[in-house]
Design an enzyme around this catalytic site. Sequence first.
Site, PDB file in Angstrom:
ATOM      1  N   ASP A 179       0.838  -1.203   0.000  1.00  0.00           N
ATOM      2  CA  ASP A 179       0.000   0.000   0.000  1.00  0.00           C
ATOM      3  C   ASP A 179       0.876   1.258   0.000  1.00  0.00           C
ATOM      4  O   ASP A 179       1.735   1.420   0.863  1.00  0.00           O
ATOM      5  CB  ASP A 179      -0.915  -0.011   1.231  1.00  0.00           C
ATOM      6  CG  ASP A 179      -1.942   1.092   1.204  1.00  0.00           C
ATOM      7  OD1 ASP A 179      -2.318   1.540   0.108  1.00  0.00           O
ATOM      8  OD2 ASP A 179      -2.392   1.510   2.296  1.00  0.00           O
ATOM      9  N   HIS A 180       0.656   2.134  -0.970  1.00  0.00           N
ATOM     10  CA  HIS A 180       1.338   3.426  -1.066  1.00  0.00           C
ATOM     11  C   HIS A 180       2.864   3.289  -0.966  1.00  0.00           C
ATOM     12  O   HIS A 180       3.510   3.930  -0.134  1.00  0.00           O
ATOM     13  CB  HIS A 180       0.822   4.395   0.001  1.00  0.00           C
ATOM     14  CG  HIS A 180      -0.555   4.897  -0.259  1.00  0.00           C
ATOM     15  ND1 HIS A 180      -0.826   5.915  -1.145  1.00  0.00           N
ATOM     16  CD2 HIS A 180      -1.756   4.499   0.229  1.00  0.00           C
ATOM     17  CE1 HIS A 180      -2.133   6.128  -1.185  1.00  0.00           C
ATOM     18  NE2 HIS A 180      -2.715   5.276  -0.375  1.00  0.00           N
ATOM     19  N   ASP A 182       3.291   5.020  -5.115  1.00  0.00           N
ATOM     20  CA  ASP A 182       2.641   6.321  -4.974  1.00  0.00           C
ATOM     21  C   ASP A 182       3.638   7.431  -5.280  1.00  0.00           C
ATOM     22  O   ASP A 182       4.450   7.801  -4.442  1.00  0.00           O
ATOM     23  CB  ASP A 182       2.076   6.472  -3.567  1.00  0.00           C
ATOM     24  CG  ASP A 182       1.306   7.767  -3.373  1.00  0.00           C
ATOM     25  OD1 ASP A 182       1.283   8.587  -4.310  1.00  0.00           O
ATOM     26  OD2 ASP A 182       0.716   7.952  -2.290  1.00  0.00           O
ATOM     27  N   GLU A 208      -1.087   6.203  -8.552  1.00  0.00           N
ATOM     28  CA  GLU A 208      -1.977   7.216  -7.984  1.00  0.00           C
ATOM     29  C   GLU A 208      -1.814   8.504  -8.784  1.00  0.00           C
ATOM     30  O   GLU A 208      -0.698   8.943  -9.054  1.00  0.00           O
ATOM     31  CB  GLU A 208      -1.672   7.472  -6.505  1.00  0.00           C
ATOM     32  CG  GLU A 208      -2.612   8.503  -5.878  1.00  0.00           C
ATOM     33  CD  GLU A 208      -2.506   8.567  -4.361  1.00  0.00           C
ATOM     34  OE1 GLU A 208      -2.741   9.667  -3.803  1.00  0.00           O
ATOM     35  OE2 GLU A 208      -2.199   7.536  -3.719  1.00  0.00           O
ATOM     36  N   HIS A 225      -7.501  10.365   3.662  1.00  0.00           N
ATOM     37  CA  HIS A 225      -7.095   9.407   4.679  1.00  0.00           C
ATOM     38  C   HIS A 225      -7.361   9.992   6.065  1.00  0.00           C
ATOM     39  O   HIS A 225      -7.145  11.179   6.302  1.00  0.00           O
ATOM     40  CB  HIS A 225      -5.606   9.088   4.547  1.00  0.00           C
ATOM     41  CG  HIS A 225      -5.243   8.440   3.244  1.00  0.00           C
ATOM     42  ND1 HIS A 225      -5.654   7.178   2.884  1.00  0.00           N
ATOM     43  CD2 HIS A 225      -4.494   8.891   2.201  1.00  0.00           C
ATOM     44  CE1 HIS A 225      -5.183   6.870   1.694  1.00  0.00           C
ATOM     45  NE2 HIS A 225      -4.480   7.898   1.250  1.00  0.00           N
ATOM     46  N   GLY A 226      -7.819   9.129   6.993  1.00  0.00           N
ATOM     47  CA  GLY A 226      -7.990   9.578   8.367  1.00  0.00           C
ATOM     48  C   GLY A 226      -9.435   9.790   8.752  1.00  0.00           C
ATOM     49  O   GLY A 226     -10.371   9.409   8.039  1.00  0.00           O
TER      50      GLY A 226
END
Length: 217
Positions: A81-82, A103, A133, A174-175
């Site tokens: 991920d990322h 990313d 991305e 995100h978050g």
Amino acid sequence: MLTDMKTLLDIAEEKGCAIPAFNVYNAETALGAIFAAEEANSCVILQMYSRLFSNFEAQFMAPSILEAARNAKVKVAFHLDHGANDEVITKALRWGCTGVMRDASTSPFEENVAILKNVVERAHAVGVSVEGELGHIGVAKDGVSTEYTKVDEAKKFVDETGVDALAIMVGTAHGHYKQAPVLAINGDQDTTVTPDNAVAIAQAAQNGRSWLIKGAD
């Protein structure tokens, strides 16, 4: 059963559904996600954060995740991920990921394209799917985003890089949200990508469509 990310995206495209992706960081979270997927008879994506590939955690976790995925009753992809740099991409490929995300969204468009082309060449050579991305997806604490990925830019990006999946800006972050996000679900379909779930734009762009899927119920 362990599978690559592209296989799961093809299933999502065929069935018009989203496939959940969970970030895991130990055996308990990985097994919990798999057991839940088996109970729901659903495919699932297990992800690990880029930073875990920058130190020793992923090296020790990967064998456990891979073994659990191989023995699962449903299809499971193991995804980076990322990915923050090429070093973590190399580690993810060595340690068994069946999908990697690079990313480079904070880089200029052409630089982002060049970086992803290189990753696609390396990963596809060993049968691993690649996610890019386009447009940096920020964090909720910075407020509501009103910037959205443009379809023409997304299509160009996919065409030039050959990525299997593309993370895009649709108004999410995100978050934990301090206020409701403004999602581009009913926007101008000629100019704005309008999914409200995690199915990739790559297949839609390759098929020449101006939008991916309708808003999920």
